[in-house]
Design an enzyme around this catalytic site. Structure first.
Site, PDB file in Angstrom:
ATOM      1  CG  HIS A  99      -0.263  -0.179   2.519  1.00  0.00           C
ATOM      2  ND1 HIS A  99       0.112  -1.418   2.985  1.00  0.00           N
ATOM      3  CD2 HIS A  99       0.129   0.709   3.466  1.00  0.00           C
ATOM      4  CE1 HIS A  99       0.702  -1.289   4.155  1.00  0.00           C
ATOM      5  NE2 HIS A  99       0.735   0.002   4.477  1.00  0.00           N
ATOM      6  CG  HIS A 101       1.083   5.263   4.100  1.00  0.00           C
ATOM      7  ND1 HIS A 101       0.249   5.196   5.197  1.00  0.00           N
ATOM      8  CD2 HIS A 101       1.831   4.127   4.140  1.00  0.00           C
ATOM      9  CE1 HIS A 101       0.489   4.075   5.861  1.00  0.00           C
ATOM     10  NE2 HIS A 101       1.447   3.404   5.239  1.00  0.00           N
TER      11      HIS A 101
END
Ligand code: 5GP
Ligand code: ZN
Length: 136
Positions: A99, A101
């Site tokens: 992922h 950010h």
């Protein structure tokens, strides 16, 4: 992947607050934001970290990051944004589904994402570059 919290979000098994999605990528709000509007951008297919992301998917991630960034700048009125990714536990990765950010930033918000160190000498700096190059 079973027992992956982000895969469960992709499948709709647990809720998340969506910001943007397409066929292969989902962007949703981080539940514990560094700043309000902090987003996570993930591939819908499980990959553990950036080393498991194909160049094609990386290109698509980049496109979505640009789309969401425009939303932060225009929609939130942010002055800038950080894009950060933690890879492996030692780097602070807690959720083992890759992922990115995205953190909206404002002039004078005072948010400091990491402290900085310094090199002892030019030679030490060269040595670090050489060590990294030796592993490529
Ligand atoms: P990491 O430390 O792995 O780079 O970041 C994981 C991020 O996922 C953290 O910032 C954390 O707040 C976020 N997170 C963990 N669990 C949940 C959840 O259930 N929902 C949402 N929206 N974010 C989560
Ligand atoms: Zn997953």
């Amino acid at each position: 992947m079973q027992d992956c919290i982000f895969c469960k979000m992709v499948n709709g098994d647990i809720p998340c607050v969506k910001v943007y999605e397409n066929e292969s990528i989902l962007c949703f709000l981080d539940i514990a934001p560094a700043a309000k509007g902090h987003c996570l951008v993930i591939p819908k297919t499980h990959a553990e970290n950036i080393l498991e992301i194909s160049p094609e998917l990386a290109g698509e991630m980049h496109e979505v990051i640009s789309i969401v960034a425009k939303g932060m700048l225009k929609g939130l009125g942010a002055d800038g944004f950080n894009v950060n990714m933690n890879n492996f536990k030692a780097a602070g990765q807690l959720v083992m589904h890759a992922h990115w950010h995205m953190i909206p930033r404002f002039h004078g918000d005072g948010l400091q994402l990491w402290p900085q160190d310094k090199y002892e000498s030019e030679e030490q700096m060269q040595a670090f570059s050489q060590k990294i190059r030796s592993g490529i």
